[in-house]
Design a protein around this motif. Structure first.
Motif, PDB file in Angstrom:
ATOM      1  N   GLY A 256       0.810  -1.205   0.000  1.00  0.00           N
ATOM      2  CA  GLY A 256       0.000   0.000   0.000  1.00  0.00           C
ATOM      3  C   GLY A 256       0.844   1.255   0.000  1.00  0.00           C
ATOM      4  N   SER A 278      -2.304   2.496   3.338  1.00  0.00           N
ATOM      5  CA  SER A 278      -3.638   2.679   2.772  1.00  0.00           C
ATOM      6  C   SER A 278      -3.629   2.305   1.302  1.00  0.00           C
ATOM      7  CB  SER A 278      -4.094   4.134   2.941  1.00  0.00           C
ATOM      8  OG  SER A 278      -3.226   5.006   2.223  1.00  0.00           O
ATOM      9  N   ASP A 279      -4.812   2.056   0.757  1.00  0.00           N
ATOM     10  CA  ASP A 279      -4.880   1.786  -0.680  1.00  0.00           C
ATOM     11  C   ASP A 279      -5.054   3.112  -1.424  1.00  0.00           C
ATOM     12  OD1 ASP A 279      -7.546   2.550  -0.484  1.00  0.00           O
ATOM     13  OD2 ASP A 279      -8.326   0.497  -0.610  1.00  0.00           O
ATOM     14  N   GLY A 282      -7.617   5.587  -0.255  1.00  0.00           N
ATOM     15  CA  GLY A 282      -7.475   6.135   1.078  1.00  0.00           C
ATOM     16  C   GLY A 282      -7.919   5.224   2.205  1.00  0.00           C
ATOM     17  N   ARG A 283      -8.324   3.987   1.886  1.00  0.00           N
ATOM     18  CA  ARG A 283      -8.773   3.059   2.922  1.00  0.00           C
ATOM     19  C   ARG A 283      -7.570   2.433   3.619  1.00  0.00           C
ATOM     20  NH1 ARG A 283     -12.912   0.389  -1.291  1.00  0.00           N
ATOM     21  NH2 ARG A 283     -10.867   0.002  -2.232  1.00  0.00           N
ATOM     22  N   ARG A 284      -7.566   2.437   4.951  1.00  0.00           N
ATOM     23  CA  ARG A 284      -6.470   1.857   5.730  1.00  0.00           C
ATOM     24  C   ARG A 284      -6.498   0.343   5.580  1.00  0.00           C
ATOM     25  NH1 ARG A 284      -3.497   3.954   9.901  1.00  0.00           N
ATOM     26  NH2 ARG A 284      -3.399   5.700   8.471  1.00  0.00           N
TER      27      ARG A 284
END
Length: 316
Positions: A256, A278-279, A282-284
Motif C-alpha cells: 500500500g 492505505s490503498d 485512502g482506505r487503511r
C-alpha cells in the motif's frame, strides 16, 4: 630533525604541506584515464596517520561535502600527524550517480581486492595499497541506500575499547555495535591492523546540512581525541551518544501507500504504532508497529511499499 615526507603513488609530500595526487585506475573506452583523487595533509609535527574516505558507493555524495569542508579546515603547519583524504573512491559510479560500478559490483564487498581481478577488485587493491596500509585509523563515510534516510550514526566494533572511545568521541547521536562483513573495508582494514569507524547519515544523491555538520564535527573530535589538532571551543562539549548493540528493520505486512508517524531519532516502544498503509482510495489496509524498543535510525522515503519491504530501522 625534519619530519620525513609522506610517500603516495609516485610523489612525496613534505612535512608541513598538503598535496593532491591522482592515482591511476584504468583507461576508459574513450581513451581518457580514470584515476583515484587523493589529498594528503602531512603535518609538520609527528603523529598518527589516518584516512577519511567517501563515496565507496557512487551515489553517496554527502560524505564528499564533509571531506571538502575538512580539507579546507586543516592546516598542515599545525597538524600533528597525517590525514589522507579520498573524497570519491568509486569514481566510475560517482560519475554516473550510481551506487555500483559499471559491472554492477558493490565495491564495499570487494576488499582487499587484487591487482589482476575485476575492476572493483583493482580499485579496492589500489586503495588498500596506497592508503589503508599507511594508516592506523580510517573514517569511512556513507549514506543510506536508495530511497532510504539514515540518522547520523557510527557503526563499529564497540567491544574494542580503543574503537569504542573513538566512536564516542565522534559524537553522532547513535553508535551501533556492528558485525564485520566479508569483503568490506572495515574487515580488510582490521586484517592489516587498521581500525575503521563507519559513519552513516542522510540520503543518497542529496546534501543535508544537519548530517554534514555532524560528520565534519565528528571527524574533528576524533582528530582531537588522537591529539592531532587542538581542541576547539565549539567542540568541547560533545552531544549525548546512545549506545546500541543490535538493530533490525520493521517490514511492511501488506502492500500500500505508507504513512509514517515517526521520524529519525524517535524513541519507540515495542508494539507502538509507527504508521499505516492505505490503498489508492485512502482506505487503511494495515498498521505498522514497532517489533522492539529502541531508537529509529533509518527510514524508507519510498511512499509505495510492497509486503515484506523494509520500512523502519530500529536500534536497541
Amino acid at each position: 630533525m625534519a619530519r620525513e615526507s609522506f610517500a603516495i603513488g609516485n610523489v612525496r609530500v613534505r612535512a608541513g604541506s598538503a598535496k593532491s595526487v591522482e592515482l591511476p585506475i584504468t583507461r576508459l573506452v574513450t581513451g581518457g584515464d580514470a584515476s583515484l583523487p587523493v589529498h594528503v595533509v602531512h603535518g609538520k609535527e609527528p603523529g598518527p596517520a589516518i584516512w577519511v574516505n567517501a563515496a565507496i558507493h557512487g551515489d553517496e555524495v554527502l560524505g564528499v561535502e564533509v571531506i571538502r569542508r575538512l580539507m579546507a579546515d586543516l592546516d598542515p603547519k599545525t597538524l600533528r600527524g597525517t590525514v589522507v583524504f579520498v573524497p570519491v573512491v568509486n569514481v566510475l559510479g560517482f560519475m554516473n550517480g550510481d551506487r555500483y560500478l559499471p559491472d554492477r559490483r558493490d565495491l564495499n564487498r570487494m576488499f582487499p581486492g587484487s591487482p589482476r581481478g575485476s575492476l572493483a577488485s583493482r580499485i579496492a587493491n589500489l586503495f588498500m595499497t596506497e592508503v589503508v596500509s599507511k594508516c592506523e585509523l580510517g573514517l569511512d563515510l556513507h549514506t543510506a541506500a536508495d530511497k532510504r534516510d539514515n540518522l547520523p550514526q557510527i557503526r563499529a566494533d564497540l567491544d574494542d575499547p580503543v574503537t569504542r572511545k573513538l566512536a564516542q568521541a565522534f559524537g553522532a547521536p547513535v553508535m551501533l555495535h556492528a558485525k564485520l562483513r566479508d569483503g568490506s573495508l572495515r574487515q580488510a582494514g582490521l586484517d592489516v591492523g587498521a581500525r575503521v569507524l563507519l559513519y552513516e547519515a542522510g540520503m543518497p544523491m542529496r546534501f543535508d546540512e544537519a548530517p554534514i555538520r555532524v560528520g565534519v564535527d565528528g571527524v574533528l573530535r576524533v582528530l582531537t581525541q588522537m591529539d592531532m589538532i587542538d581542541l576547539r571551543p565549539e567542540l568541547i562539549e560533545p552531544p549525548y551518544v546512545e549506545e546500541c548493540r543490535s538493530s533490525g528493520w520493521v517490514r511492511a505486512r501488506g502492500t500500500g501507500i505508507l504513512h509514517l508517524e515517526v521520524d529519525l531519532g524517535a524513541e519507540v516502544r515495542e508494539g507502538q504504532r509507527l504508521g499505516g498503509l492505505s490503498d489508492t482510495l485512502g482506505r487503511r489496509v494495515r498498521l505498522v508497529h514497532a517489533d522492539r524498543t529502541g531508537v529509529v535510525i533509518g527510514l524508507t522515503r519510498q511512499p509505495i511499499v510492497n509486503a515484506g519491504d523494509a520500512v523502519i530501522h530500529i536500534a536497541n
